[in-house]
Design a protein around this motif. Structure first.
Motif, PDB file in Angstrom:
ATOM      1  N   LEU A 175      -7.069  14.074  -1.339  1.00  0.00           N
ATOM      2  CA  LEU A 175      -6.902  12.266  -1.254  1.00  0.00           C
ATOM      3  C   LEU A 175      -5.200  12.072  -1.248  1.00  0.00           C
ATOM      4  O   LEU A 175      -5.342  10.968  -1.519  1.00  0.00           O
ATOM      5  CB  LEU A 175      -7.539  12.003  -2.989  1.00  0.00           C
ATOM      6  N   GLU A 201       1.121  -1.053  -0.043  1.00  0.00           N
ATOM      7  CA  GLU A 201      -0.102  -0.272   0.102  1.00  0.00           C
ATOM      8  C   GLU A 201       0.702   1.577  -0.257  1.00  0.00           C
ATOM      9  O   GLU A 201       1.401   1.111   0.602  1.00  0.00           O
ATOM     10  CB  GLU A 201      -0.691  -0.347   1.870  1.00  0.00           C
ATOM     11  N   ARG A 257     -13.159  12.126  -4.957  1.00  0.00           N
ATOM     12  CA  ARG A 257     -13.021  11.887  -3.934  1.00  0.00           C
ATOM     13  C   ARG A 257     -14.812  11.740  -3.686  1.00  0.00           C
ATOM     14  O   ARG A 257     -14.637  10.661  -2.730  1.00  0.00           O
ATOM     15  CB  ARG A 257     -12.918  13.251  -3.419  1.00  0.00           C
ATOM     16  N   SER A 293      -3.374  11.923   1.017  1.00  0.00           N
ATOM     17  CA  SER A 293      -2.921  10.569   2.211  1.00  0.00           C
ATOM     18  C   SER A 293      -3.835  10.072   1.927  1.00  0.00           C
ATOM     19  O   SER A 293      -3.579   9.031   3.158  1.00  0.00           O
ATOM     20  CB  SER A 293      -3.260  11.943   3.391  1.00  0.00           C
ATOM     21  N   THR A 294      -4.776   9.316   1.350  1.00  0.00           N
ATOM     22  CA  THR A 294      -5.624   8.159   1.176  1.00  0.00           C
ATOM     23  C   THR A 294      -4.468   6.632   0.384  1.00  0.00           C
ATOM     24  O   THR A 294      -3.438   8.057   0.040  1.00  0.00           O
ATOM     25  CB  THR A 294      -6.719   8.420   0.345  1.00  0.00           C
ATOM     26  N   ARG A 295      -4.421   6.137   1.062  1.00  0.00           N
ATOM     27  CA  ARG A 295      -3.659   4.904   0.562  1.00  0.00           C
ATOM     28  C   ARG A 295      -4.252   3.570  -0.405  1.00  0.00           C
ATOM     29  O   ARG A 295      -5.856   3.149  -0.162  1.00  0.00           O
ATOM     30  CB  ARG A 295      -2.897   4.381   2.094  1.00  0.00           C
ATOM     31  N   THR A 344      -7.543   6.989  -6.982  1.00  0.00           N
ATOM     32  CA  THR A 344      -6.805   6.051  -6.293  1.00  0.00           C
ATOM     33  C   THR A 344      -5.242   6.018  -6.440  1.00  0.00           C
ATOM     34  O   THR A 344      -5.669   6.595  -7.837  1.00  0.00           O
ATOM     35  CB  THR A 344      -7.865   4.211  -6.412  1.00  0.00           C
ATOM     36  N   SER A 369       0.665   5.787  -0.231  1.00  0.00           N
ATOM     37  CA  SER A 369      -0.419   6.962  -0.465  1.00  0.00           C
ATOM     38  C   SER A 369      -0.306   7.334  -2.249  1.00  0.00           C
ATOM     39  O   SER A 369       0.393   7.394  -2.842  1.00  0.00           O
ATOM     40  CB  SER A 369       0.406   8.100   0.132  1.00  0.00           C
ATOM     41  N   TYR A 370      -1.629   8.398  -2.014  1.00  0.00           N
ATOM     42  CA  TYR A 370      -1.613   8.833  -4.120  1.00  0.00           C
ATOM     43  C   TYR A 370      -0.418   9.892  -3.359  1.00  0.00           C
ATOM     44  O   TYR A 370       0.157  10.183  -5.021  1.00  0.00           O
ATOM     45  CB  TYR A 370      -3.206   9.241  -3.033  1.00  0.00           C
ATOM     46  N   ASN A 399     -14.839   7.757  -2.482  1.00  0.00           N
ATOM     47  CA  ASN A 399     -14.491   7.298  -2.018  1.00  0.00           C
ATOM     48  C   ASN A 399     -16.307   7.281  -0.795  1.00  0.00           C
ATOM     49  O   ASN A 399     -16.070   7.011  -0.132  1.00  0.00           O
ATOM     50  CB  ASN A 399     -13.788   7.950  -0.694  1.00  0.00           C
TER      51      ASN A 399
END
Length: 325
Positions: free
Chosen positions: A176, A3, A211, A178-180, A150, A5-6, A214
């Motif tokens: 986004l 995994e 976004r 910080s999203t993983r 993503t 991050s973006y 999500n």
């Protein structure tokens, strides 16, 4: 599968480009010693030097003009516009020049420039820094508009747009980074203009991008607890957008909601809803629903800002209403 991050996915995409293509360079504001407003280009100046990481003055029109001209003569520029709001200062360069030169020159010149920029609200940056203007650009012939949700899609789509001969707006949402998500170590690409079914379902289709994918997935999990099986389609690109994947999903479920963060009035979702209503009308069990941002400037207040864009609870409420439950 690891995994990342973006933010890490985008940094990997840019590093790959600079290492593999000597024609490529990045130009933008604060991308050098500062490392980029969102830390995507941190360390790039030391690694690639000032001829490949070009710190620009605060002049969006000038930045895009340099990108357009250098693309015409064989380079592969990546132009960074700090936010999509600032792209309005380069609207003439983007819409009247980059998007039209290939057509107006009868193919004598192409403009393979990638314009990276950041869209969306939610970061308490107030009304002039929190807009979603990607749908505006999706209405312009000659431009391609890519808007991944993503890390996997951000990396895969960037690899694909590197091969484009037309200007590409590559749009990343501010919330986004910080999203993983899982990203294969092996090389892969995501084709431009190909949507993705992020969650399969049989009762209702939500069509979203950026976004809002999500948000749609979170709402779908909530609705599943109530026995409603929601399919979530991530467009990934607005121009071209994948009509066939959307149509096939709606044919399966018989219901559709187009979800986006942009102001609902005049937003790109209207184009999608119109196409669905016309092309798969016989399969629909009700009208195509739309849910977008409230038609107001984004408040600076951190307590008010979350009320402007669609949220999990507002999506759930809309789906319930459409199903009459």
């Amino acid at each position: 599968m690891p995994e990342i991050s973006y933010r890490e996915a985008m940094a990997r995409a840019l590093r790959e480009t600079l290492r593999e293509d000597e024609r490529a360079f990045i130009i933008g504001e604060d991308i050098g010693p500062y490392g980029g407003s969102y830390a995507v280009t941190a360390g790039f100046l030391d690694e690639f030097g000032p001829s490949r990481i070009v710190e620009s003055p605060i002049s969006e029109s000038g930045i895009v003009g340099i990108g357009t001209g250098s693309a015409m003569v064989g380079l592969r520029p990546i132009v960074e516009i700090m936010t999509i709001n600032f792209s309005l200062l380069a609207l003439d360069q983007i819409v009247n020049h980059a998007a039209k030169i290939r057509y107006m020159s009868s193919g004598q010149f192409s403009v393979p420039v990638i314009i990276r920029t950041v869209t969306g609200g939610g970061a308490a940056l107030a009304a002039t820094h929190s807009q979603n203007l990607e749908g505006w650009y999706a209405s312009v012939p000659g431009l391609k508009v890519v808007i991944p949700a993503t890390p996997h899609d951000a990396l895969g789509l960037f690899r694909s747009v590197r091969k484009e001969q037309d200007p590409v707006m590559f749009i990343e949402h501010i919330l986004l980074y910080s999203t993983r998500g899982e990203v294969p170590e092996d090389y892969y690409e995501v084709p431009v203009g190909e949507a993705n079914v992020k969650r399969a379902g049989k009762d209702f289709t939500i069509i979203a991008y950026s976004r809002m994918v999500n948000v749609a997935l979170a709402a779908a999990e909530k609705l599943a607890e109530e026995g409603v099986d929601v399919e979530v389609v991530d467009l990934r690109c607005l121009r071209p957008w994948d009509k066939e994947t959307v149509f096939e999903s709606v044919k399966r479920t018989g219901r559709a909601l187009v979800l986006e963060e942009a102001w609902q009035t005049g937003a790109f979702g209207g184009e999608i809803a119109s196409a669905v209503q016309r092309e798969v009308f016989d399969y629909l069990d009700g009208p195509v629903a739309r849910l977008g941002g409230v038609d107001v400037p984004t408040p600076y207040s951190m307590s008010l800002e979350p009320l402007v864009a669609p949220r999990e609870d507002s999506v759930v409420k809309t789906v319930r209403e459409e199903l009459g439950s």
